[in-house]
Every structure is written in C-alpha cells, then in structure tokens.
Design a protein around this motif. Structure first.
Motif, PDB file in Angstrom:
ATOM      1  N   SER A   1     106.877  -4.395  52.313  1.00 42.49           N
ATOM      2  CA  SER A   1     107.227  -4.414  53.736  1.00 42.49           C
ATOM      3  C   SER A   1     107.892  -5.721  54.165  1.00 42.49           C
ATOM      4  O   SER A   1     108.567  -5.759  55.194  1.00 42.49           O
TER       5      SER A   1
ATOM      6  N   ASP B   1     114.242   4.222  70.016  1.00 43.14           N
ATOM      7  CA  ASP B   1     113.224   3.449  70.734  1.00 43.14           C
ATOM      8  C   ASP B   1     112.469   4.248  71.796  1.00 43.14           C
ATOM      9  O   ASP B   1     111.748   3.665  72.624  1.00 43.14           O
TER      10      ASP B   1
ATOM     11  N   GLN C   1     113.414  -6.170  56.543  1.00 44.59           N
ATOM     12  CA  GLN C   1     113.237  -6.936  57.773  1.00 44.59           C
ATOM     13  C   GLN C   1     114.532  -6.954  58.584  1.00 44.59           C
ATOM     14  O   GLN C   1     114.512  -6.807  59.809  1.00 44.59           O
TER      15      GLN C   1
ATOM     16  N   LYS D   1     111.060   5.619  67.105  1.00 50.26           N
ATOM     17  CA  LYS D   1     111.375   5.086  65.788  1.00 50.26           C
ATOM     18  C   LYS D   1     110.840   6.008  64.707  1.00 50.26           C
ATOM     19  O   LYS D   1     109.717   6.512  64.816  1.00 50.26           O
TER      20      LYS D   1
ATOM     21  N   GLN E   1     115.051  -3.395  59.944  1.00 53.90           N
ATOM     22  CA  GLN E   1     113.834  -2.826  60.524  1.00 53.90           C
ATOM     23  C   GLN E   1     113.470  -1.497  59.864  1.00 53.90           C
ATOM     24  O   GLN E   1     112.914  -0.606  60.494  1.00 53.90           O
ATOM     25  N   GLY E   2     113.815  -1.386  58.605  1.00 53.51           N
ATOM     26  CA  GLY E   2     113.574  -0.158  57.853  1.00 53.51           C
ATOM     27  C   GLY E   2     114.741   0.042  56.891  1.00 53.51           C
ATOM     28  O   GLY E   2     115.460  -0.899  56.554  1.00 53.51           O
TER      29      GLY E   2
ATOM     30  N   ASN F   1     115.585   3.646  62.569  1.00 53.70           N
ATOM     31  CA  ASN F   1     114.890   2.424  62.975  1.00 53.70           C
ATOM     32  C   ASN F   1     115.194   2.008  64.413  1.00 53.70           C
ATOM     33  O   ASN F   1     114.364   1.362  65.064  1.00 53.70           O
ATOM     34  N   MET F   2     116.389   2.341  64.894  1.00 49.64           N
ATOM     35  CA  MET F   2     116.804   1.898  66.229  1.00 49.64           C
ATOM     36  C   MET F   2     116.408   2.879  67.335  1.00 49.64           C
ATOM     37  O   MET F   2     116.630   2.590  68.517  1.00 49.64           O
TER      38      MET F   2
END
Length: 381
Positions: free
Chosen positions: A268, A325, A274, A338, A277-278, A322-323
């Motif tokens: 992770s 929201d 990072q 997400k 974000q995925g 990942n984006m």
C-alpha cells in the motif's frame, strides 16, 4: 357504409398511434428511457440506441461521445445486472463533462504539457488536466455528437468528422466506430480512422465496470488478471516517465488472479500507488496477445459475472476509480464513490508521441487506423 369504414379507419389509426407512442416511451431493460437522451447538443441530435441479442443481453449507447450507458448481462442466478456506471439522462453527461462510457479520441490518456513533436514542428494542444492534455482535450470526442446508424438490432455504427485543428490536432480525421453485440454475450468494438494530414491517434472506450450487481458495492473484491509482465510508471504529475518496469514481486503483478483489494494491500505504500491513489497505470501487454488470449480477465465473487477483454492494442490502462468522490449521482440514484468502477482501457501507451521508442501512434494520409476490442461476458465456473 362508407361512413362506418371511415370511423373504423380512424379508430385503427388512433390505436396504431397509441401503440407507437407506447413503444417510443417504453423503458429499456436497464430502466433507461430513450426520451431522456433525445436533445440537441452543439446543433446535432442526440439519442439512445439499444442493442439486443438472442440471449437476452442488452446494451444502451448514446451518440453523445459514443458512450456506453448500460450493459445488462445475466448473473449466476440468471438475473440481468447492469455492469457499467453511467447516467439516466443526456444532461448529466453534457453539463458535467466526464469520460463515463465514452469513445475517447483523438488521443486517449495524457500528453505531457499538451505538446509533441511532428515532422520537426511542435504541435500544441489545449490543456484540460492541469499542465497537460488528457483524452483529446476539452474538445475530445467524448464531448462530440456522432452521427448514428443502427444497422440491425445488434449493430450500431457511429461516425464523426474531426476538423483540422480541433483541440490543436492536425488533420481532418474521419472516424467510424462500430458496436456489435454477439449472441454469446460478446461486445465487439471496431475503430477506423483516416486523415488528410499527418497526425496522431489513439482511441479507446472508457467504461467503468462493476460486475457486482450495483455500484454501491466497491470493485475491491473483483478478482483481476492482466496478461502483462510490465507496466509504465508515472512521474509526480501522472505522466509516464518513459521507463518500462517489471511487475514481478510488486503491487502491480496481476499475472495471477488477485482481488483489487489484495493487490492494493500487498504494498500500500508503493510510491506509484500513492501518486495515483490506487491503480491508474498502463500495462505493457504480452506479445502472446491473440483472439484466444485475453488481455485481462475480471470477475465478481458476488454475482459470478466474468469479463474477458481482448484487444489488438499493445497496452491496457487499469484504473480503479480512484478519483470518484461521491459527488456524481448515477443511474438508480446511486452516488459513485471511490472504487465504484474498474476501467480496462485498451490503448497505445500514454504520451507515446513524446516517447519515440514506444509503439507509434502516427497516422499518415492514405493509411487507415484500425483497432479492435472485444468484451466477452460469461460466468465463472
């Protein structure tokens, strides 16, 4: 007698009109209503088109952005499930630009700083992703209205003429995209394009898949296999560095089936995870790609629905939503959070025009760009 005949004829006409209107207003199997997609955008008519096969599968597509709006496939209990994210009216696509289900072009993914060299000159594009251009810029094909021809219940043709200089790209490009639904639950998408000037082109479909029976369920439990030994890492601005790295012993190794969640947890703190974000990375597909070897396979343990993706492209972008929201409300009133969808986008590598050692995306006048992607649905045995 003549009066009675006219009366009967009038009644029949009224019945026919009533039935015709009823058919027009009928919802699709997915619950979408065609009238909610009938509008005028940029001076052209938009609509919703429905593909069906003999097995009961249904796919709905709008000619605005060549978007797949819904795909209904049976789960292990025979219940039809909608396996892609999308919206139930045209305005949600127009007012808030997005890539949901779209036919992406001229160039899928990112081009660094919106510039690339071509025949000694520098082509400059509109920027729509910070300092960069993504998915063809603000005038990308996901924001254009295609001309549509429904050839048969199972075949839809979409055509578009991209003018010379559109979004900064050189050449007038004539593009055709065909969507064909086979009786074995296979959707085949064929892309074709021609240009009158040297240009670049890289097309894909940007559907967000969720095979679980509803996007309230995250795709973290989806089990994924990608037929690739390497991927293209990103810099701090999500632009490919130009390197190609082996996936072995990293979080990016999907050469054996593993759930998305397990892959994320495997490492992770990996800098690439990072950054994005995925997962939001291009995979370098093996040379063994063929009609018999899928580029990727994913299935949902909840429903048993299985998806195999085949392609003629050298790369596959894996994006885990990942984006997302929770700000976008999709079909059925469900908000997309997400990990609500998984994108598997066949493509040439991102920023290829600036990477001369990578497979070329240049299209010359007199040549024809072709690309094929197959999405085959089934059940895990």
């Amino acid at each position: 007698m003549k009066k009675n005949s006219l009366g009967i004829l009038s009644v029949l006409v009224l019945i026919w009109c009533s039935c015709s209107n009823h058919r027009e207003e009928q919802k699709t199997v997915s619950g979408l209503e065609r009238k909610n997609f009938q509008s005028i955008v940029k001076g052209k008519e938009t609509d919703l088109f429905t593909l069906k096969n003999a097995s009961g599968m249904e796919i709905c597509i709008t000619n605005y952005g060549g978007r797949i709006v819904s795909i209904m496939v049976p789960d292990r209990d025979g219940k039809l499930q909608d396996v892609v994210l999308g919206f139930d009216n045209i305005q949600e696509y127009v007012v808030k630009p997005s890539s949901f289900g779209a036919t992406v072009g001229r160039f899928a993914n990112r081009i660094a700083y919106g510039k690339f060299p071509l025949d000694g000159d520098t082509v400059s594009l509109g920027l729509n992703n910070g300092n960069h251009t993504i998915h063809g810029g603000a005038e990308g094909w996901q924001n254009q209205v295609f001309d549509a021809e429904q050839v048969a219940d199972s075949l839809l043709l979409l055509r578009y003429v991209s003018k010379d200089g559109e979004a900064g790209f050189p050449g007038e490009v004539h593009v055709e995209v065909s969507f064909r639904l086979e009786d074995d639950h296979t959707l085949k998408i064929d892309y074709l394009a021609k240009t009158d000037k040297k240009t670049v082109i890289n097309m894909t479909n940007h559907s967000f898949f969720n095979l679980s029976g509803g996007p309230k369920n995250a795709i973290l439990d989806h089990v994924l296999l990608v037929n690739a030994d390497a991927y293209t890492p990103l810099n701090g601005e999500l632009i490919t560095t130009g390197d190609i790295e082996n996936v072995a012993s990293t979080a990016f190794d999907f050469t054996n089936p593993i759930s998305v969640e397990a892959a994320l947890q495997r490492d992770s703190l990996h800098p690439q995870l990072q950054l994005a974000q995925g997962f939001d990375h291009n995979y370098v597909l093996r040379d063994t790609r063929s009609p018999e070897v899928p580029a990727a396979r994913v299935y949902s343990p909840r429903t048993g629905i299985l998806l195999d993706v085949y392609t003629t492209e050298p790369g596959l972008q894996v994006y885990t939503g990942n984006m997302l929201d929770g700000s976008r409300q999709g079909k059925g009133g469900i908000f997309y959070h997400k990990y609500a969808g998984l994108c598997l986008e066949p493509q040439h590598y991102p920023d290829s025009p600036n990477k001369p050692n990578w497979p070329s995306t240049i299209l010359e006048p007199g040549n024809t760009y072709t690309s094929s992607s197959i999405y085959r649905f089934g059940l895990k045995e």
